[in-house]
Design a protein around this motif. Structure first.
Motif, short mmCIF file in Angstrom:
data_model
loop_
_atom_site.label_atom_id
_atom_site.label_comp_id
_atom_site.label_asym_id
_atom_site.label_seq_id
_atom_site.Cartn_x
_atom_site.Cartn_y
_atom_site.Cartn_z
N GLU A 64 49.76 78.74 47.44
CA GLU A 64 50.60 78.91 46.25
C GLU A 64 50.44 77.71 45.33
OE1 GLU A 64 55.28 79.06 44.94
OE2 GLU A 64 54.77 79.26 47.05
N VAL B 63 51.86 75.50 42.62
CA VAL B 63 53.19 75.19 42.10
C VAL B 63 53.12 75.00 40.59
CG1 VAL B 63 55.10 73.52 42.15
CG2 VAL B 63 53.93 74.16 44.27
N GLY C 245 59.79 72.67 39.85
CA GLY C 245 58.57 73.47 39.85
C GLY C 245 57.55 73.11 38.78
#
Length: 151
Positions: free
Chosen positions: A11, A13, A56
């Protein structure tokens, strides 16, 4: 076989496109057991920058080099953290974390990474300082001039 194994998903970020060259990247040791988000420092051509992921997103802050333009910053190192909680408690007056950054011009920049401030510039080698290590109470530099020096 391992070559046939599925590749796990990773993933992302966040990602930033930066005009600032990044040659070396390292985590900044937390100050006094701080629970802040992890912080990183990078160095490269005419650039020392501090990075963190907050909510994030990657955020960046530059460090003014005060008239040291044209320097390729090659390596960086931080004071080692205390070896144990006992060591930390025994030295309450221990100075804050110190960051050293080596350059292509044989200079060593001492930075306060918490205040994000350039403190000192030392002229140590007759050429680039290619390698740098920081231990308890001393630093070691390795230069293109063929010298390995403990300071």
């Amino acid at each position: 076989s391992a070559a046939d194994a599925p590749v796990p998903a990773v993933e992302l970020v966040d990602a930033k496109v930066t005009l600032h060259h990044v040659r070396r990247l390292a985590f900044v040791p937390p100050a006094g057991g701080s629970a802040e988000e992890p912080q990183l420092a990078s160095c490269g051509f005419e650039s020392v920058r501090f990075w963190r992921v907050k909510r994030g997103k990657l955020h960046c802050c530059g460090l003014p080099l005060q008239h040291h333009e044209g320097e390729m910053l090659l390596d960086l190192a931080f004071d080692p953290p205390p070896a144990s909680p006992d060591e930390e408690a025994a030295a309450p007056d221990r100075p804050p974390v110190r960051m050293l950054v080596s350059s292509s011009g044989g200079k060593l920049f001492q930075v306060d990474p918490l205040a994000r401030r350039l403190e000192y510039v030392f002229a140590l080698h007759d050429g680039p300082i290619d390698a740098l290590a920081l231990g308890r109470g001393f630093a070691v530099t390795g230069g293109a001039d063929g010298k390995l020096c403990a300071w």
